[in-house]
Design an enzyme around this catalytic site. Structure first.
Site, short mmCIF file in Angstrom:
data_model
loop_
_atom_site.label_atom_id
_atom_site.label_comp_id
_atom_site.label_asym_id
_atom_site.label_seq_id
_atom_site.Cartn_x
_atom_site.Cartn_y
_atom_site.Cartn_z
N ARG A 81 0.84 -1.19 0.00
CA ARG A 81 0.00 0.00 0.00
C ARG A 81 0.87 1.25 0.00
O ARG A 81 2.11 1.15 -0.07
CB ARG A 81 -0.91 0.00 1.23
CG ARG A 81 -0.15 0.03 2.54
CD ARG A 81 -1.08 -0.08 3.73
NE ARG A 81 -0.36 0.09 4.98
CZ ARG A 81 -0.89 -0.08 6.17
NH1 ARG A 81 -2.15 -0.42 6.29
NH2 ARG A 81 -0.17 0.08 7.26
N THR A 83 3.16 3.99 1.16
CA THR A 83 4.09 4.05 2.29
C THR A 83 4.72 5.43 2.43
O THR A 83 5.37 5.70 3.45
CB THR A 83 5.25 3.05 2.09
OG1 THR A 83 5.94 3.40 0.88
CG2 THR A 83 4.76 1.62 2.01
N TRP A 94 13.44 3.20 -10.40
CA TRP A 94 12.56 2.89 -11.53
C TRP A 94 13.29 3.14 -12.84
O TRP A 94 13.24 2.32 -13.75
CB TRP A 94 11.28 3.74 -11.48
CG TRP A 94 10.26 3.25 -10.50
CD1 TRP A 94 9.72 3.95 -9.47
CD2 TRP A 94 9.65 1.94 -10.45
NE1 TRP A 94 8.82 3.16 -8.78
CE2 TRP A 94 8.75 1.93 -9.36
CE3 TRP A 94 9.79 0.78 -11.21
CZ2 TRP A 94 7.99 0.82 -9.02
CZ3 TRP A 94 9.03 -0.34 -10.87
CH2 TRP A 94 8.15 -0.31 -9.80
N SER A 130 6.97 -2.15 -16.86
CA SER A 130 5.94 -1.11 -16.81
C SER A 130 4.66 -1.64 -16.15
O SER A 130 3.99 -0.92 -15.40
CB SER A 130 5.66 -0.62 -18.25
OG SER A 130 4.63 0.30 -18.23
N HIS A 133 5.34 -1.74 -12.48
CA HIS A 133 5.29 -0.37 -11.97
C HIS A 133 3.82 0.09 -11.85
O HIS A 133 3.42 0.65 -10.83
CB HIS A 133 6.06 0.53 -12.96
CG HIS A 133 6.42 1.89 -12.45
ND1 HIS A 133 7.33 2.70 -13.07
CD2 HIS A 133 5.97 2.61 -11.38
CE1 HIS A 133 7.44 3.85 -12.41
NE2 HIS A 133 6.62 3.81 -11.39
N ARG A 162 -1.27 8.42 -12.26
CA ARG A 162 -0.15 7.49 -12.39
C ARG A 162 -0.42 6.38 -13.41
O ARG A 162 0.51 5.88 -14.05
CB ARG A 162 0.17 6.83 -11.05
CG ARG A 162 0.77 7.77 -10.02
CD ARG A 162 0.83 7.06 -8.68
NE ARG A 162 1.21 7.94 -7.60
CZ ARG A 162 2.40 7.94 -6.99
NH1 ARG A 162 3.32 7.09 -7.38
NH2 ARG A 162 2.65 8.76 -6.01
N CYS A 267 12.86 1.25 1.35
CA CYS A 267 11.67 1.17 2.21
C CYS A 267 11.40 -0.31 2.39
O CYS A 267 11.25 -1.04 1.41
CB CYS A 267 10.52 1.90 1.52
SG CYS A 267 8.87 1.25 1.80
N CYS A 270 8.15 -1.80 0.83
CA CYS A 270 8.18 -1.75 -0.64
C CYS A 270 9.15 -2.81 -1.16
O CYS A 270 8.90 -3.48 -2.16
CB CYS A 270 8.62 -0.38 -1.14
SG CYS A 270 7.76 1.00 -0.39
#
Ligand code: FAD
Length: 338
Positions: A81, A83, A94, A130, A133, A162, A267, A270
């Site tokens: 979720r 963060t 990325w 992608s 992402h 996004r 993180c 993540c």
């Protein structure tokens, strides 16, 4: 580094770990098997360990080596979720994932590469990254923390900004669903042919039954919306020529590199989910593109470790929830425009 509480991972104490994972008769040393995020999915049995680290040239990711310093983590208790992890570290990561895509502009093996089949193979890498992402973005927008009210809930603007406004990102997300669904069907075929040794262990009987149930459900619903998306992917059209085999080798190397780069995610939560999903996509690629023809039913078609199977199933869970969330945001938008 991210110092936000939402970035952290809650670990489990030894007494919270289901006993079955610690039973010696399951072929697993007591106290050393579980979902640790140093040793992401725990200690593979010696058979699996040798399969996953024997220098197999069909691996698309690096699996963490066994370490007794691992911790146990419940994935269900640590959902993917929002963060708050953002900024240069996240952006650089990325873009370094996308930089590993050397395929779009490179003519690696002469003019033959320009034919349409190879073009779709060249797109494969970018689509997976992608789509991954887009899936991460969808999850963080669906379980978003409103910083003013401190309430969790879907954030439509975040999603449109996004993912929703980018048809190519949505296509990549569906493509990933199709890829992982296809890999699960292949896994099911191998289980039915008794080619996956993992499921011989007593502790795996329930998992095997549940997994086969899931795969049957995937095969059974031709009219289902998601099932249609599954057909977006057809591996029989890919990597058929000698030139494209070279591409495949390169793809494998680059995906492997990404699995190492994921360790740099600043993180914890993540990184946990990124590792699960990159391992899941790597396993899907291995199942779909590296299945060796078997000479007898006793020869494994694709050697897989427990970590890989667990990652594949959890990745399917993540991408399925993303597809559901896309449907949710889409119907929200439709209801607003009528
Ligand atoms: P970013 O999402 O960082 O994107 C950077 C740029 O990439 C964009 O400006 C755009 O040009 C391009 N781009 C965006 N999406 C796509 C796409 N689908 N396809 C192609 N190009 C695209 N944050 C959380 O809150 N929860 C998480 O679980 C989480 N997991 C993460 C996992 C990883 C591996 C990484 C690297 C980051 C993660 N983050 C997570 C951070 C999050 O993904 C964003 O980086 C952060 O929210 C900052 O977003 P941004 O607006 O700068 O754009």
């Amino acid at each position: 580094m991210c110092c936000n509480r939402a970035c952290s991972v809650d670990t489990l104490d030894d007494d919270e770990i289901p006993a079955i994972w610690r039973q010696p008769e399951a072929g697993i040393a007591e106290g050393s098997y579980g979902f640790g995020y140093n040793d992401m999915f725990g200690l593979p049995s010696s058979l699996e360990y040798s399969a996953s680290t024997s220098g197999n040239d069909n691996d698309y990711c690096e699996l963490d080596k066994y370490t007794d310093k691992g911790v146990y983590v419940s994935l269900a208790a640590n959902p993917e979720r929002f963060t708050g992890y953002a900024g240069p570290n996240a952006n650089i990561l990325w873009s370094s994932f996308y930089d590993e895509d050397c395929f779009s502009n490179t003519n690696m093996a002469g003019d033959d590469m320009e034919d349409s089949a190879t073009t779709s193979e060249q797109r494969l890498f970018r689509s997976i990254i992608s789509g991954f992402h887009a899936s991460v973005s969808t999850h963080l927008c669906y379980s978003y923390l409103n910083q003013t009210t401190q309430e969790w809930g879907p954030n439509q603007k975040c999603f449109e900004f996004r993912v929703g406004n980018f048809p190519d990102r949505l296509n990549s997300l569906y493509f990933n669903y199709a890829l992982v669904a296809r890999a699960l069907v292949k896994l099911g075929e191998q289980i039915e042919r008794n080619e996956i040794e993992l499921f011989d262990q007593p502790a795996a009987i329930t998992s095997k039954a549940k997994l086969l149930e899931l795969i049957e459900a995937l095969k059974e619903k031709p009219s289902d919306n998601l099932s249609t998306k599954r057909h977006l992917f057809d591996e029989k059209r890919m990597f058929q020529t000698f030139e494209s085999q070279l591409l495949k080798r390169e793809l494998r190397k680059r995906f492997y590199k990404i699995s190492q780069l994921v360790d740099c995610v600043g993180c914890d939560r993540c990184r946990l989910w990124a590792k699960v999903q990159i391992t899941g996509y790597a396993t899907a690629l291995k199942l779909v593109f590296e299945e060796h023809p078997t000479e007898s039913a006793n020869v494994a078609g694709t050697r897989l470790s427990k970590s890989e199977v667990a990652a594949l199933v959890n990745t399917f869970n993540k991408i399925s929830h993303s597809v559901q969330a896309v449907d949710y945001f889409r119907s929200l938008r439709n209801s607003q425009s009528t």
